[in-house]
Design a protein around this motif. Structure first.
Motif, short mmCIF file in Angstrom:
data_model
loop_
_atom_site.label_atom_id
_atom_site.label_comp_id
_atom_site.label_asym_id
_atom_site.label_seq_id
_atom_site.Cartn_x
_atom_site.Cartn_y
_atom_site.Cartn_z
N THR A 190 43.92 37.63 -15.72
CA THR A 190 43.31 36.98 -14.57
C THR A 190 43.60 35.49 -14.58
OG1 THR A 190 41.51 38.61 -14.51
CG2 THR A 190 41.14 36.52 -13.37
N LEU A 191 43.52 34.87 -15.75
CA LEU A 191 43.82 33.45 -15.86
C LEU A 191 45.26 33.16 -15.45
CD1 LEU A 191 43.14 30.57 -16.67
CD2 LEU A 191 43.67 31.18 -19.05
N GLN A 192 46.17 34.02 -15.88
CA GLN A 192 47.57 33.84 -15.50
C GLN A 192 47.71 33.87 -13.98
OE1 GLN A 192 50.23 37.15 -15.88
NE2 GLN A 192 51.90 35.88 -16.68
N GLN A 193 47.00 34.81 -13.35
CA GLN A 193 47.07 34.92 -11.90
C GLN A 193 46.47 33.69 -11.21
OE1 GLN A 193 45.71 38.76 -9.96
NE2 GLN A 193 47.93 38.69 -9.82
N ILE A 194 45.38 33.20 -11.77
CA ILE A 194 44.76 31.98 -11.23
C ILE A 194 45.75 30.82 -11.28
CG2 ILE A 194 43.00 30.22 -11.68
CD1 ILE A 194 41.19 32.53 -12.69
N LEU A 195 46.46 30.70 -12.39
CA LEU A 195 47.40 29.59 -12.55
C LEU A 195 48.58 29.72 -11.59
CD1 LEU A 195 47.45 29.19 -16.44
CD2 LEU A 195 46.11 27.93 -14.74
N PHE A 196 49.02 30.94 -11.32
CA PHE A 196 50.07 31.13 -10.32
C PHE A 196 49.57 30.69 -8.95
CE2 PHE A 196 52.22 34.51 -13.07
CZ PHE A 196 53.33 33.72 -13.30
N ARG A 238 47.23 28.53 -8.35
CA ARG A 238 47.11 27.07 -8.37
C ARG A 238 48.45 26.40 -8.16
NH1 ARG A 238 43.31 24.15 -7.25
NH2 ARG A 238 43.36 22.67 -8.97
N GLU A 239 49.49 26.95 -8.78
CA GLU A 239 50.84 26.41 -8.64
C GLU A 239 51.31 26.48 -7.19
OE1 GLU A 239 54.26 24.51 -9.61
OE2 GLU A 239 52.54 24.86 -10.94
N LEU A 240 50.80 27.48 -6.47
CA LEU A 240 51.18 27.65 -5.06
C LEU A 240 50.28 26.88 -4.11
CD1 LEU A 240 51.96 31.45 -5.32
CD2 LEU A 240 53.62 29.70 -4.68
N GLY A 241 49.38 26.07 -4.64
CA GLY A 241 48.58 25.18 -3.80
C GLY A 241 47.26 25.74 -3.33
N PHE A 242 46.79 26.84 -3.92
CA PHE A 242 45.51 27.42 -3.52
C PHE A 242 44.36 26.62 -4.14
CE2 PHE A 242 48.39 30.76 -2.63
CZ PHE A 242 47.78 31.67 -1.79
N SER A 243 43.29 26.48 -3.37
CA SER A 243 42.09 25.85 -3.90
C SER A 243 41.35 26.85 -4.78
CB SER A 243 41.17 25.41 -2.76
OG SER A 243 40.66 26.53 -2.06
N LEU A 244 40.50 26.35 -5.68
CA LEU A 244 39.72 27.24 -6.53
C LEU A 244 38.81 28.13 -5.69
CD1 LEU A 244 38.71 24.89 -9.50
CD2 LEU A 244 40.57 26.56 -9.41
N ARG A 272 55.38 36.30 -6.79
CA ARG A 272 56.81 36.18 -7.09
C ARG A 272 57.58 35.81 -5.83
NH1 ARG A 272 59.65 41.49 -9.23
NH2 ARG A 272 58.92 42.18 -7.17
N LYS A 273 57.27 36.49 -4.73
CA LYS A 273 57.92 36.19 -3.47
C LYS A 273 57.64 34.75 -3.03
CE LYS A 273 57.54 37.33 1.45
NZ LYS A 273 56.79 38.14 2.46
N MET A 274 56.39 34.33 -3.16
CA MET A 274 56.01 32.98 -2.76
C MET A 274 56.71 31.92 -3.62
SD MET A 274 51.91 33.53 -2.24
CE MET A 274 51.25 34.49 -0.87
N LEU A 275 56.83 32.19 -4.91
CA LEU A 275 57.49 31.24 -5.81
C LEU A 275 58.97 31.12 -5.49
CD1 LEU A 275 55.69 32.11 -9.15
CD2 LEU A 275 55.58 29.93 -7.94
N HIS A 276 59.61 32.24 -5.11
CA HIS A 276 61.00 32.18 -4.68
C HIS A 276 61.14 31.30 -3.43
CE1 HIS A 276 63.18 34.74 -7.43
NE2 HIS A 276 62.30 35.73 -7.29
N GLU A 277 60.19 31.47 -2.51
CA GLU A 277 60.22 30.66 -1.29
C GLU A 277 60.00 29.19 -1.60
OE1 GLU A 277 57.24 32.44 1.12
OE2 GLU A 277 58.51 34.14 1.73
N LYS A 278 59.08 28.93 -2.53
CA LYS A 278 58.82 27.56 -2.93
C LYS A 278 60.04 26.95 -3.59
CE LYS A 278 55.62 24.63 -5.52
NZ LYS A 278 54.41 24.57 -6.38
N ARG A 279 60.75 27.75 -4.40
CA ARG A 279 61.96 27.25 -5.06
C ARG A 279 63.01 26.85 -4.03
NH1 ARG A 279 64.91 31.00 -9.42
NH2 ARG A 279 65.30 32.26 -7.55
N PRO A 307 51.30 27.91 3.83
CA PRO A 307 51.73 29.21 4.34
C PRO A 307 51.43 30.34 3.37
CG PRO A 307 53.61 27.97 3.54
CD PRO A 307 52.43 27.04 3.50
N TYR A 308 51.41 30.02 2.07
CA TYR A 308 51.12 31.05 1.08
C TYR A 308 49.67 31.52 1.19
CZ TYR A 308 55.12 28.42 -0.70
OH TYR A 308 56.30 27.75 -0.80
#
Length: 242
Positions: free
Chosen positions: A46-52, A54-60, A82-89, A127-128
């Motif tokens: 769950t923590l890993q998912q939270i950090l992903f 956060r990296e995509l700009g989501f608020s807590l 994964r899809k969102m991170l590809h788009e961010k890249r 957008p994410y």
């Protein structure tokens, strides 16, 4: 794992982990009599998912809403992240090219247009977050249920009749005359009771039956593989109707 060990493993400060616990975002599965927080492997996932997120700009606050939604699926979230991170890249790559050109422009090595100077920037609403909200938000989960609930038992009975009929045909070809007649009944029922469905919208709905595990689970109660069969039959129906 104790909170200090989790902090050392992940790089997330102990203070931040305590804060996540305090706001109900990430509560350890166990607390010892001495008050030590103990994190399980599930907590770490769950923590890993939270950090992903956060990296995509989501608020807590938004992350907590998503994680506690009845519609939320951890595996689906990872796939979407994964899809969102590809788009961010892609966006970051575009911005890197822009800054490289800007440096060259400053050295007089090339000339940039004003439009080129701002390529890659995006100040629109996250957008994410919009995609995730549409996918797992409570409104998305409840919308179809509320729509069905407002009709009487006659409508539900008609829906069940069509489902059972299609379930009997699910091991046949989706393009057979019988399957197409049955899926045509479904198309007409939707347009009669749930608003106007264009052919393309009907096809998109069929795709959702398979892409969204909640729909798949409900539909497959009438017969294993029914959701997939309906999707294929709906696609054929749309192609024939064009």
């Amino acid at each position: 794992m104790k909170v200090k060990e989790v902090s050392q493993l992940t790089g997330v400060s102990v203070r931040t982990l305590h804060h996540y616990d305090d706001i109900g975002l990430l509560t350890p599965d166990c607390t010892t009599e001495a008050g030590y927080r103990l994190y399980s492997d599930d907590n770490l996932a769950t923590l890993q998912q939270i950090l992903f997120f956060r990296e995509l700009g989501f608020s807590l606050k938004k992350i907590k809403e998503l994680l506690t939604s009845p519609a939320f699926s951890r595996q689906e979230a990872f796939e979407m992240q994964r899809k969102m991170l590809h788009e961010k890249r892609k966006q970051l790559d575009s911005m890197i090219k822009t800054i490289e050109k800007t440096i060259q422009h400053g050295k007089g090595e090339l000339v940039m247009t004003n439009e080129e100077k701002f390529k890659g920037f995006d100040f629109s609403k996250n957008p994410y977050e919009q995609e995730a909200k549409a996918r797992w938000g409570d409104k998305a989960v409840d919308a179809s249920k509320k729509k069905v609930a407002q009709f009487g038992p006659e409508i539900q009975e008609e829906m069940n009749r069509i489902y059972f009929n299609l379930a009997e045909l699910r091991n046949t070809s989706p393009s057979s005359d019988e399957a197409q007649e049955a899926i045509g009944d479904w198309f007409n029922m939707l347009n009669t009771n749930f608003g106007t469905y264009s052919l393309e919208a009907f096809k998109g709905l069929g795709e959702m039956y398979v892409a969204d595990e909640r729909f798949t689970k409900n539909i497959d109660q009438f017969g294993d593989g029914l959701a997939l069969f309906m999707r294929d039959a709906m696609a054929v129906y749309v192609e024939k109707g064009k």
